[in-house]
Design an enzyme around this catalytic site. Sequence first.
Site, PDB file in Angstrom:
ATOM      1  N   ASP A 283       4.049  18.728 -55.676  1.00  0.00           N
ATOM      2  CA  ASP A 283       5.475  18.413 -55.561  1.00  0.00           C
ATOM      3  C   ASP A 283       5.718  16.936 -55.866  1.00  0.00           C
ATOM      4  O   ASP A 283       4.847  16.096 -55.627  1.00  0.00           O
ATOM      5  CB  ASP A 283       5.943  18.758 -54.131  1.00  0.00           C
ATOM      6  CG  ASP A 283       7.458  18.882 -54.034  1.00  0.00           C
ATOM      7  OD1 ASP A 283       8.131  18.841 -55.090  1.00  0.00           O
ATOM      8  OD2 ASP A 283       7.968  19.016 -52.908  1.00  0.00           O
TER       9      ASP A 283
ATOM     10  N   ASN B  67      11.913  28.735 -58.665  1.00  0.00           N
ATOM     11  CA  ASN B  67      12.062  27.723 -59.724  1.00  0.00           C
ATOM     12  C   ASN B  67      12.906  28.204 -60.915  1.00  0.00           C
ATOM     13  O   ASN B  67      13.389  27.397 -61.705  1.00  0.00           O
ATOM     14  CB  ASN B  67      10.699  27.247 -60.240  1.00  0.00           C
ATOM     15  CG  ASN B  67       9.965  26.322 -59.296  1.00  0.00           C
ATOM     16  OD1 ASN B  67       8.738  26.249 -59.287  1.00  0.00           O
ATOM     17  ND2 ASN B  67      10.708  25.584 -58.466  1.00  0.00           N
TER      18      ASN B  67
END
Length: 247
Positions: free
Chosen positions: A22, A70
């Site tokens: 991330d 996503n």
Amino acid sequence: MPDQLSKINLDHVPQHIAIIMDGNGRWAKQKGMPRLLGHRSGVKSVREVTEAAAEIGVKYLTLYAFSTENWNRPPAEVTALMTLLVETIKGEIRDLNKNKVRLQAIGDIEALPAATYKALMDGIEQTKNNDRITLVLALNYSAKWEILRATRLIAEQAQKGLLKAEDISESTFESALSTHGIPDPELLIRTSGETRISNFLLWQIAYAELYFTPVFWPDFGRKELHEAILNYQRRERRFGLTSEQVS
Ligand code: FPP
């Protein structure tokens, strides 16, 4: 931060490390660059961390590369990520073979764009005999999707009369997960300072040690992996037992 490699006990390295990569976007923003350059730099970290993990004897490395959620990102970023994946997989096959890295994938990979799916399947096929480390890419993956799919598979078996409800065990369930055959991760790392699991490997991390670091993924490399493993080795894993029982 000095490199902690010499302090790592090589006899107690986790055999499976899972990582929520991330912070690519924030890394790029901090530098005034477009987000895609953050993802591109993230690929360098993937390479370095895979090599570093193999060097110290980690057998499985699972990377959360694209979650089911996503897809909700701006379409241009989704397309760019899919293209980057194709480019990376195609471009890395030679090195994966040189380093004896076996590529695998978990997630709803058949629903990926055709070019991504094909590059992935080619990569898996061409590296299938490598045995130094298995690099598992979680793509179009979510743990709730995986658990629902396993439940449906088991229910179908029961409907066909192949399985009785009372015979459903942990191992029945594990064999219906996309990670079947892969040991559970002992260590889960998330970069970028977020302290969430975000629908990743919910069943498999029941006993994993969780390690959160503020470092953005493009800045996470060999040294940072060593630091995470050392931190893991300092902990006492009790699996519900007392301290005296495990010592
Ligand atoms: C998280 O950063 C990263 C991703 C969703 C994608 C990860 C992809 C790569 C590292 C490149 C391709 C990978 C492989 C395995 C070849 P973010 O975009 O969520 O960052 P932010 O939270 O700062 O916006």
